[in-house]
Every structure is written in structure tokens, then in C-alpha cells.
Design an enzyme around this catalytic site. Structure first.
Site, PDB file in Angstrom:
ATOM      1  N   ASP A 134      -8.004  43.031  38.606  1.00 32.25           N
ATOM      2  CA  ASP A 134      -7.610  41.865  37.816  1.00 32.25           C
ATOM      3  C   ASP A 134      -6.097  41.883  37.595  1.00 32.25           C
ATOM      4  O   ASP A 134      -5.558  42.839  37.034  1.00 32.25           O
ATOM      5  CB  ASP A 134      -8.335  41.879  36.469  1.00 32.25           C
ATOM      6  CG  ASP A 134      -8.028  40.635  35.648  1.00 32.25           C
ATOM      7  OD1 ASP A 134      -8.618  39.582  35.942  1.00 32.25           O
ATOM      8  OD2 ASP A 134      -7.180  40.705  34.740  1.00 32.25           O
ATOM      9  N   TYR A 149       2.064  39.520  34.101  1.00 31.45           N
ATOM     10  CA  TYR A 149       2.145  40.967  33.888  1.00 31.45           C
ATOM     11  C   TYR A 149       3.398  41.572  34.508  1.00 31.45           C
ATOM     12  O   TYR A 149       3.790  42.688  34.160  1.00 31.45           O
ATOM     13  CB  TYR A 149       0.912  41.683  34.447  1.00 31.45           C
ATOM     14  CG  TYR A 149      -0.415  41.264  33.850  1.00 31.45           C
ATOM     15  CD1 TYR A 149      -0.481  40.514  32.677  1.00 31.45           C
ATOM     16  CD2 TYR A 149      -1.607  41.616  34.464  1.00 31.45           C
ATOM     17  CE1 TYR A 149      -1.702  40.127  32.146  1.00 31.45           C
ATOM     18  CE2 TYR A 149      -2.838  41.237  33.938  1.00 31.45           C
ATOM     19  CZ  TYR A 149      -2.875  40.487  32.784  1.00 31.45           C
ATOM     20  OH  TYR A 149      -4.085  40.095  32.269  1.00 31.45           O
ATOM     21  N   LYS A 180      -3.710  34.982  37.778  1.00 33.42           N
ATOM     22  CA  LYS A 180      -3.720  33.936  36.750  1.00 33.42           C
ATOM     23  C   LYS A 180      -2.441  33.109  36.762  1.00 33.42           C
ATOM     24  O   LYS A 180      -1.343  33.637  36.977  1.00 33.42           O
ATOM     25  CB  LYS A 180      -3.901  34.575  35.363  1.00 33.42           C
ATOM     26  CG  LYS A 180      -5.085  35.515  35.274  1.00 33.42           C
ATOM     27  CD  LYS A 180      -5.248  36.144  33.903  1.00 33.42           C
ATOM     28  CE  LYS A 180      -6.233  37.294  33.945  1.00 33.42           C
ATOM     29  NZ  LYS A 180      -5.653  38.527  34.477  1.00 33.42           N
ATOM     30  N   HIS A 204      -4.264  31.148  32.512  1.00 33.26           N
ATOM     31  CA  HIS A 204      -4.123  32.320  31.638  1.00 33.26           C
ATOM     32  C   HIS A 204      -4.313  31.983  30.157  1.00 33.26           C
ATOM     33  O   HIS A 204      -5.015  32.686  29.428  1.00 33.26           O
ATOM     34  CB  HIS A 204      -2.741  32.944  31.875  1.00 33.26           C
ATOM     35  CG  HIS A 204      -2.668  34.403  31.555  1.00 33.26           C
ATOM     36  ND1 HIS A 204      -1.879  35.279  32.259  1.00 33.26           N
ATOM     37  CD2 HIS A 204      -3.281  35.137  30.613  1.00 33.26           C
ATOM     38  CE1 HIS A 204      -2.011  36.497  31.752  1.00 33.26           C
ATOM     39  NE2 HIS A 204      -2.855  36.436  30.744  1.00 33.26           N
TER      40      HIS A 204
END
Length: 316
Positions: free
Chosen positions: A45, A50, A79, A110
Site C-alpha cells: 500500500d 508519503y 493514492k 486519499h
């Protein structure tokens, strides 16, 4: 039970346990992802926000080669970030390039809020007063309709949402053509979110749990109900918490960069109905949401009536 899968509303199989990569630092995440694939994980994932997808991509390549697997043997999610709600395919292409992939198995929105694409920061633009620079006239349904178009490109196999409450799903579903394949939310016995979990099941939407162990610093591992079941089964508290999710039909996405813990998190055990009932009661002494960025709007979660965050800031 480590090879347990659930079936998305597209017919595709999604592994019940995946490696989360939020807050996994560059320098560590490549090795973590590669080790996870070698250890048996078939689900990773990721997210543009990030900031580590280059390394995640390197880890995927390394892990597949070491394990003798093909791209089609693993399930990859990424996402769409809030500043790209008006540039959906552009953000997807950025993630695909970083990850070194031609497609992702699942692409999620997201958070259901758009931020200024021309603001003072690529990911977290702020107004002069320090508040988040939001584009409130851009509704989640508008963004989701753009995501639907991606299904024709071959770059995504399925689309879905993340951090959607029942209220937000009720606003979305009547206005879109494709029912989300998944809704990724914070989920653990301190925040079971049964209302949205039940609604998703009713609509054929798989629930995915981020922070399934309660996030860093959570008291969940030490809760008496958890340690008692762990003793009864002869497993670690972490294994019990992840097994709780899988028993409920929820995908668990534990995050770790420690090889031994990555392996441990893949061990799922069967829990009795009595043990599940004991874990289900943990929240009765008070729910605890650990991830709630300060967007300053009401996302419709019952435990956050006013919508303005005063707890953890982040982007799970």
C-alpha cells in the site's frame, strides 16, 4: 491463513494483509518492501503523499526479482493526493513513474477534500493565516468522476476512496457510475467505525484498515482484552489485532520497516467468536482516533462532530 484474500466488487482478489508504507523513511522503505515480498506479502500500500514511492518502487522490483514473481503476482495500491484533485491522471502518472509500474491494482482518493493546486506547497499549501489552502467548491464527486475515466486507460484496475465516512459515501454513491472497490480508513478496536464498515459491506465496498495496530504510541497492544486473547492463542498482541481485522472481512495494512516484525505481521490466526466479542468491546470505554489532519472541515465521522482537528496531524 497468511494467504487469505477477499474479493473486490470488480472480481479481483485483494490479499487480506498488505504492507503499509506511511512514515517509512527513504533509506529504510526499499529494504522493507523487498523483504516483505520475499517473506510472502503480495500486497503493498503506497501513496504519492508519503514521499517515498521512488524507493518503494525499487523495493518492489528487488523483491519480485528475488522471489521469482511477476508484476501480476502482487497487488499494489496508491493514492491521489489532495492538491491533485483537478489533475487526477497527472498525479497517477507521477506515482506510476516513481513506482516503476505500468498500472496499479487500486487507486484511491486519499482524502475527500481538494487543496489548492497552485498553492505555496506541492502537498500542504497554507493560507497566510496558517490554515490549509482548500478548494471547497471542488467536490469529492467531481474528483471521483475524473478517477472513473482512468479505468479506460489501463493504468488502474480498480478505483476507490479513503477516509470516507458513511455520510460522505451517501453523498457520493448516487452521483457516480462506479461503486468504489474499497474505502481505506483508520480502523482498530479503539476505533471500530462499525457504522461505515457496515455501510460498506452493504454496498459491496471492501474496507481497508490503516493503523490496524493503533498507530505509533497507541495503548492498544497493552489492553487487557488483547493480551488475554494473545495468551489464550499463543500469539503476539499484534497478531491478535491483525487477525481481528481479517476475521471481520477487513484488509489490514500494518506498517513496519523491521524485518522480524514484517514477518510477524503476516501471521494470521483464527479467533473464536468469544474472543472477537471481547475485542469488540474495547472501544466501549472510549474511542480514540489517532490520525486526523487539521483540514478544518467536517468529514462526517461521528466521533469528530465539529470536524476541526486537535489530534494527530498527518496523511495516513
Amino acid at each position: 491463513m497468511s494467504d487469505t484474500t477477499f474479493t473486490l466488487n470488480t472480481g479481483a482478489k485483494i490479499p487480506a494483509v498488505g504492507l503499509g508504507t506511511w512514515q517509512s523513511d527513504p533509506g529504510q522503505v526499499r529494504a522493507a518492501v523487498a523483504h516483505a515480498i520475499k517473506a510472502g506479502y503480495r500486497h503493498i500500500d503506497c501513496a504519492y503523499c508519503y514521499g517515498n514511492e521512488d524507493e518503494v518502487g525499487q523495493g518492489i522490483k528487488e523483491g519480485l526479482e528475488a522471489a521469482g514473481l511477476k508484476r501480476s503476482d502482487i497487488f499494489i495500491t496508491t493514492k491521489l493526493w489532495c492538491t491533485y484533485h483537478t489533475r487526477v491522471e497527472e498525479n497517477l502518472d507521477m506515482s506510476l513513474k516513481s513506482l516503476g509500474l505500468d498500472y496499479v491494482d487500486l487507486y484511491l482518493m486519499h482524502w475527500p477534500v481538494a487543496m489548492n493546486p497552485e498553492g505555496n506547497h506541492d502537498k500542504f499549501p497554507k493560507k497566510p493565516d496558517g490554515s490549509r489552502d482548500l478548494i471547497l467548491e471542488r467536490k469529492p464527486v467531481d474528483t471521483y468522476k475524473d478517477m472513473e475515466k482512468l479505468l479506460q486507460t489501463g493504468k488502474v484496475k480498480a478505483i476507490g476512496v479513503s477516509n470516507f465516512s458513511k455520510t460522505f459515501l451517501e453523498q457520493l454513491l448516487p452521483n457516480v457510475s462506479v461503486v468504489p472497490a474499497a474505502n481505506q480508513i483508520e480502523n482498530h478496536p479503539l476505533l471500530p467505525q462499525q457504522e461505515v464498515v457496515d455501510y460498506c459491506k452493504e454496498k459491496g465496498i471492501i474496507v481497508e484498515a490503516y493503523s490496524p495496530l493503533g498507530s505509533t504510541g497507541s495503548p492498544l497492544m497493552k489492553k487487557e482484552a488483547v493480551t488475554k486473547v494473545a495468551e489464550e492463542v499463543g500469539a503476539s498482541p499484534g497478531t491478535i489485532l491483525l487477525s481481528y481485522h481479517v476475521a471481520r472481512g477487513v484488509v489490514a495494512l500494518p506498517k513496519s520497516v523491521t524485518p522480524s516484525r514484517i514477518e510477524e505481521n503476516l501471521k494470521i490466526v483464527k479467533l473464536s467468536s468469544e474472543q472477537l466479542a471481547a475485542l469488540d468491546k474495547i472501544h466501549e470505554s472510549g474511542t480514540q482516533r489517532l490520525v486526523y489532519p487539521e483540514f478544518g472541515i467536517n468529514f462526517g465521522f461521528p466521533d469528530k462532530n465539529h470536524g476541526v482537528a486537535h489530534s494527530a496531524a498527518g496523511a495516513a
